[in-house]
Design an enzyme around this catalytic site. Structure first.
Site, short mmCIF file in Angstrom:
data_model
loop_
_atom_site.label_atom_id
_atom_site.label_comp_id
_atom_site.label_asym_id
_atom_site.label_seq_id
_atom_site.Cartn_x
_atom_site.Cartn_y
_atom_site.Cartn_z
N THR A 53 0.88 -1.27 0.06
CA THR A 53 -0.13 0.06 0.16
C THR A 53 1.06 1.20 0.02
O THR A 53 0.68 2.22 -0.78
CB THR A 53 -0.97 -0.08 1.02
OG1 THR A 53 -1.73 -1.32 1.33
CG2 THR A 53 -2.03 1.09 1.17
N GLU A 74 9.65 -6.88 -4.29
CA GLU A 74 8.35 -7.15 -3.83
C GLU A 74 8.46 -8.84 -4.02
O GLU A 74 8.89 -9.29 -4.90
CB GLU A 74 7.10 -6.71 -4.56
CG GLU A 74 5.76 -7.29 -4.32
CD GLU A 74 5.43 -7.43 -3.04
OE1 GLU A 74 5.07 -8.56 -2.44
OE2 GLU A 74 5.46 -6.51 -2.13
N ALA A 75 8.17 -9.33 -2.63
CA ALA A 75 8.33 -10.82 -2.84
C ALA A 75 7.27 -11.49 -3.86
O ALA A 75 7.27 -12.84 -3.86
CB ALA A 75 8.28 -11.18 -1.39
N MET A 140 -11.50 -3.20 1.29
CA MET A 140 -11.56 -2.03 0.21
C MET A 140 -12.40 -0.78 0.87
O MET A 140 -12.58 -0.06 -0.05
CB MET A 140 -12.30 -2.52 -0.97
CG MET A 140 -11.74 -3.47 -1.74
SD MET A 140 -12.59 -4.04 -3.11
CE MET A 140 -12.94 -5.80 -3.06
N HIS A 545 -4.74 -4.63 11.55
CA HIS A 545 -4.30 -3.20 11.39
C HIS A 545 -3.14 -3.06 12.36
O HIS A 545 -2.79 -1.87 12.98
CB HIS A 545 -5.34 -2.26 12.01
CG HIS A 545 -6.57 -2.08 11.09
ND1 HIS A 545 -7.82 -1.48 11.57
CD2 HIS A 545 -6.91 -2.48 9.96
CE1 HIS A 545 -8.51 -1.57 10.34
NE2 HIS A 545 -8.12 -2.14 9.39
#
Length: 567
Positions: A53, A74-75, A140, A545
């Protein structure tokens, strides 16, 4: 001889195509030129570890300057390829975030340490292993933090550029807003929003409203209002005190997920020279003699190589793997580095500490209005929903499952049940900082004896003022070995007291709504505070979170990050 010349030519061609380019100086652009070549040692101005993000947003913004060369490690790969429409279609958005979720190419498969506050359960913790990161897996829903939260953050870091008015302008710059399509939604739904929260020139992240609002939603709004929670104009103007329709990260043209990959990364691909290294794992940050980060050792398949940074290495690998990468690279608590025989570059005791995450649980009700729970039980409903989605980009599959959200500080009747110690701890938060988030989810797992056309709703709650603290640590120097994750949920007495009162508020709001037939889980036999707490300890789940694990100098900084996270 000819063979040797051919190999030299191909080697030079590979090297040329791997170098950063200024797209404004080229006639055409090869798709492959957006990707770095595995096994090639290359130097860029900026190396960003993590294409999630935040990472892709930072990458696109930096790449807007054609004089800079930027690479992302990025993995994972592309979720559109590795998970098909489960990541793209809003109605399937719970596929990878539930405890029952199957193993996936786009998720890391993390499992927590046994949780003392959750009856020693080990819980699955979804994290995106894909371009877009967790913005490719989440529900989303989009909302912004409060004015007071940013004021606190600005005070803590000593930088007034974090005040709301400044941050607000960047929020508007990053998002393209489309008002609700009432022709598809239906005129019976009253969707209020604040147009001034957006800019006509904003983007590339798409914000809109689902083209299908679940039938129970107006009744749930009625329940919130009856419980003393007032309506407000949207969730993106620096106020979270009331209920409003949820803005969603959905492209309204196709009604598909708008992630940091479909927005920021795809924009960068067409306009900049950004390089991406997919399916590539960062192994270690490299430092020079002055302890300046100079690059990253990475692995792509069988190839181990180095990507160097002439300016900065930016670690954006999430709340779990950012501290993991720092620790294996020699930055972290002294005891952790010593236990793993890692030479210390910088001893920072806060790395991996101070983990904040929100307590989250869901009460399940059978209701008298149609919900998306029929997607789980009724094949005819699911087939019709798929056809409507494909034909007109409307219907149940355009819904993320959460049409409205409520926010509040506990009302006086509930605050009277809290101890003086808990009240004092809650008072440390800004006056506009909500304590509870109410999240009606229009899909819930039905009981075994449910009829195909029965309808169920999950009424969830998140505690926004968590006072329990967790940790992330390592027991290996290899980043392919998962870190040890301990959110330490619900161990603080204050969290337990607030959770019980939030549970009571759920029942109150649901009762006022007029849609409840019966409470399925836990059921009306659970009444006493002790029984409610026990049920929460046995049934609470992650809301994903996690935050604040790379901060070491300020407790309050962690508080602010707790509310800034998105569902």
């Amino acid at each position: 001889m000819a063979s040797s010349i051919l190999f030299v030519f191909l080697g030079l061609l590979r090297l040329t195509l791997s170098l950063p380019v200024d797209p404004t100086q080229t006639v055409g652009r090869l798709t492959g030129n957006s990707f770095g070549l595995p096994g090639q040692n290359v130097t860029y101005d900026y190396i960003i570890v993590g294409g999630g993000t935040a990472g892709l947003t930072i990458a696109e913004r930096l790449s807007e300057n054609p004089s800079l060369s930027v690479a992302v490690i990025e993995a994972g790969g592309f979720y559109e390829i590795e998970s098909g429409n489960f990541s793209q279609v809003p109605g399937y958005d719970t596929e990878y975030v539930l405890p029952e979720s199957p193993p996936s190419l786009v998720d890391w498969g993390f499992v927590t340490q046994p949780q003392k506050g959750y009856n020693n359960r080990e819980l699955f913790y979804a994290r995106g292993k894909t371009l877009g990161g967790s913005s490719a897996l989440n529900l989303m829903i989009y909302q912004r933090a409060t004015v007071g939260a940013f004021k606190l953050w600005a005070q803590v870091v000593g930088d007034n550029s974090w005040l709301w008015n400044t941050v607000f302008s960047f929020y508007k710059k990053s998002t393209q807003f489309t008002p609700p399509n009432l022709q598809k939604i239906g005129p019976g739904f009253n969707i209020e929003y604040d147009q001034s929260a957006y800019s006509p020139q904003g983007g590339p992240l798409q914000l809109s409203f689902a083209n299908y609002q679940q039938p129970p939603s107006p009744y749930l709004a009625k329940g919130m209002k009856a419980a003393g929670i007032s309506a407000q104009d949207g969730l993106n103007s620096g106020i979270l005190n009331g209920y409003a329709a949820t803005t969603v990260e959905v492209d309204p043209t196709y009604e598909t997920r708008s992630s940091s990959e479909t927005s920021f990364l795809q924009t960068a691909f067409t306009k900049t020279g950004l390089k991406v290294y997919p399916s590539t794992l960062a192994k270690q940050i490299l430092f020079d003699a002055t302890k300046k980060a100079t690059g990253v050792t990475v692995v792509t398949g069988p190839d181990t190589y180095t990507l160097s940074a002439s300016k900065e290495v930016i670690v954006s690998a999430g709340a779990f793997q950012s501290p993991q990468l720092l620790m294996v690279s020699g930055i972290g608590p002294a005891a952790t580095l010593k236990a793993n025989n890692i030479p210390a570059v910088s001893t920072l005791e806060g790395v991996g500490q101070n983990l904040w995450d929100q307590v989250f649980f869901t009460v399940v009700f059978q209701v008298n209005q149609t919900t998306n729970s029929q997607l789980l039980t009724n094949p005819a409903f699911g087939a019709a929903a798929a056809q409507t989605f494909l034909n007109s980009q409307s219907g149940p599959l355009t819904s993320v499952g959460v049409d409205l959200i409520g926010w509040e500080k506990l009302p006086e009747a509930n605050r009277k049940e809290l101890s003086n110690s808990t009240l004092a701890q809650l008072a440390a938060f800004p006056s506009d900082w909500p304590e509870i988030e109410y999240i009606p989810i229009d899909i819930a797992f039905p009981p075994a004896d449910a009829a195909p056309t029965d309808n169920y709703l999950g009424f969830a709650v998140a505690l926004l003022t968590p006072l329990s603290r967790g940790t992330v640590t390592i027991n290996s120097t290899d980043t392919s070995i998962k870190p040890l994750i301990d959110p330490n949920w619900l161990v603080a007495t204050a969290d337990q007291e607030v959770a019980v009162q939030a549970f009571k508020r759920i029942r109150q709001i649901a009762g006022y709504s007029g849609v409840v037939i019966s409470e399925i889980n836990p059921g009306t036999k659970v009444q006493s505070d002790a029984d409610i707490l026990t049920w929460i300890q046995n049934n609470a789940s992650p809301i994903w979170h996690a935050s604040a694990t790379c901060e070491h100098s300020s407790r309050v900084f962690g508080i602010v990050r707790g509310v800034l996270t998105r569902i």
